[in-house]
Write a protein that holds these residues in place. Structure first.
Motif, PDB file in Angstrom:
ATOM      1  N   LYS A 224      15.991   7.686   3.205  1.00 24.12           N
ATOM      2  CA  LYS A 224      14.923   7.854   4.195  1.00 24.12           C
ATOM      3  C   LYS A 224      13.550   7.837   3.540  1.00 24.12           C
ATOM      4  N   ASN A 225      13.521   7.706   2.210  1.00 28.51           N
ATOM      5  CA  ASN A 225      12.246   7.744   1.482  1.00 28.51           C
ATOM      6  C   ASN A 225      11.456   9.010   1.820  1.00 28.51           C
ATOM      7  N   THR A 226      12.164  10.119   1.847  1.00 32.11           N
ATOM      8  CA  THR A 226      11.551  11.380   2.241  1.00 32.11           C
ATOM      9  C   THR A 226      11.954  12.488   1.274  1.00 32.11           C
TER      10      THR A 226
ATOM     11  N   ASP B 271       6.880  11.926   3.705  1.00 29.54           N
ATOM     12  CA  ASP B 271       7.362  10.576   3.992  1.00 29.54           C
ATOM     13  C   ASP B 271       6.617   9.582   3.111  1.00 29.54           C
ATOM     14  N   VAL B 272       7.384   8.823   2.344  1.00 32.05           N
ATOM     15  CA  VAL B 272       6.809   7.922   1.347  1.00 32.05           C
ATOM     16  C   VAL B 272       7.025   6.471   1.780  1.00 32.05           C
TER      17      VAL B 272
ATOM     18  N   GLN C 280       0.848  -1.186   0.000  1.00 31.61           N
ATOM     19  CA  GLN C 280       0.000   0.000   0.000  1.00 31.61           C
ATOM     20  C   GLN C 280       0.894   1.250   0.000  1.00 31.61           C
ATOM     21  N   VAL C 281       0.689   2.100  -0.976  1.00 28.68           N
ATOM     22  CA  VAL C 281       1.484   3.307  -1.089  1.00 28.68           C
ATOM     23  C   VAL C 281       0.878   4.402  -0.205  1.00 28.68           C
ATOM     24  N   GLN C 282       1.746   5.045   0.559  1.00 27.08           N
ATOM     25  CA  GLN C 282       1.293   6.168   1.383  1.00 27.08           C
ATOM     26  C   GLN C 282       2.284   7.314   1.285  1.00 27.08           C
ATOM     27  N   LEU C 283       1.751   8.509   1.174  1.00 26.00           N
ATOM     28  CA  LEU C 283       2.542   9.722   1.263  1.00 26.00           C
ATOM     29  C   LEU C 283       1.955  10.536   2.413  1.00 26.00           C
ATOM     30  N   VAL C 284       2.817  10.919   3.349  1.00 26.06           N
ATOM     31  CA  VAL C 284       2.354  11.653   4.516  1.00 26.06           C
ATOM     32  C   VAL C 284       3.155  12.938   4.646  1.00 26.06           C
TER      33      VAL C 284
ATOM     34  N   ALA D 209      -1.913  28.086   2.494  1.00 22.61           N
ATOM     35  CA  ALA D 209      -2.605  27.060   1.702  1.00 22.61           C
ATOM     36  C   ALA D 209      -2.406  25.708   2.374  1.00 22.61           C
ATOM     37  N   VAL D 210      -3.106  24.722   1.849  1.00 25.77           N
ATOM     38  CA  VAL D 210      -2.809  23.332   2.190  1.00 25.77           C
ATOM     39  C   VAL D 210      -1.772  22.835   1.182  1.00 25.77           C
ATOM     40  N   TYR D 211      -0.721  22.240   1.705  1.00 26.63           N
ATOM     41  CA  TYR D 211       0.380  21.783   0.866  1.00 26.63           C
ATOM     42  C   TYR D 211       0.337  20.256   0.756  1.00 26.63           C
ATOM     43  N   PHE D 212       0.509  19.785  -0.467  1.00 24.08           N
ATOM     44  CA  PHE D 212       0.440  18.362  -0.759  1.00 24.08           C
ATOM     45  C   PHE D 212       1.719  17.905  -1.456  1.00 24.08           C
ATOM     46  N   CYS D 213       2.065  16.649  -1.270  1.00 18.69           N
ATOM     47  CA  CYS D 213       3.088  16.025  -2.102  1.00 18.69           C
ATOM     48  C   CYS D 213       2.430  14.883  -2.874  1.00 18.69           C
ATOM     49  N   ALA D 214       3.057  14.539  -3.993  1.00 13.58           N
ATOM     50  CA  ALA D 214       2.524  13.478  -4.837  1.00 13.58           C
ATOM     51  C   ALA D 214       3.669  12.820  -5.592  1.00 13.58           C
TER      52      ALA D 214
END
Length: 126
Positions: A76-78, A23-24, A1-5, A92-97
């Motif tokens: 660190k997968n970061t 963090d991926v 399961q892929v997660q980005l936090v 704003a709300v900041y997102f990573c993808a």
């Protein structure tokens, strides 16, 4: 399961700094390009910066050039977004993808990104 936090958001005064982390998990970061995006209330989501998977080539939107720096630590997968000299309009709300596209730039369509985080709020106010 892929997660980005995403983490590291908060309230900061104008001129201040924050460092966001993405963090991926569930994928090998060295095989993905990562983008940072933001969305302010009533506005469309926009690309801030991106870093490519192969050579670490980085791109920035004009409105953050010289103020924001993207970096990645594959061990660190970061992925990080250092934000300096913050302005109220950065609120704003900041997102990573993440995307497995060979190359990304600022104008890369958002739907090229396969996996998204939930976002972290950044508020710049006195």
């Amino acid at each position: 399961q892929v997660q980005l936090v995403e983490s590291g958001g908060g309230l900061v005064q104008p001129g201040g700094s924050l460092r966001l982390s993405c963090d991926v998990s569930g994928l090998s970061l060295d095989k993905y390009a990562i983008g940072w995006f933001r969305q302010a209330p009533g506005k469309e989501r926009e690309t801030i910066s991106c870093i490519n998977r192969n050579n670490g080539e980085r791109h920035y939107a004009d409105f953050v050039k010289g103020r924001f720096t993207i970096s990645r630590d594959n061990t660190k997968n970061t992925v990080y977004l250092q934000m300096d000299n913050l302005k109220p309009e950065d609120t704003a709300v900041y997102f990573c993808a993440a995307t497995d596209a060979f190359k990304v730039v600022i104008s890369t369509p958002l739907d090229w990104y396969d996996y998204w985080g939930q976002g972290t709020q950044v508020t710049v106010s006195a």
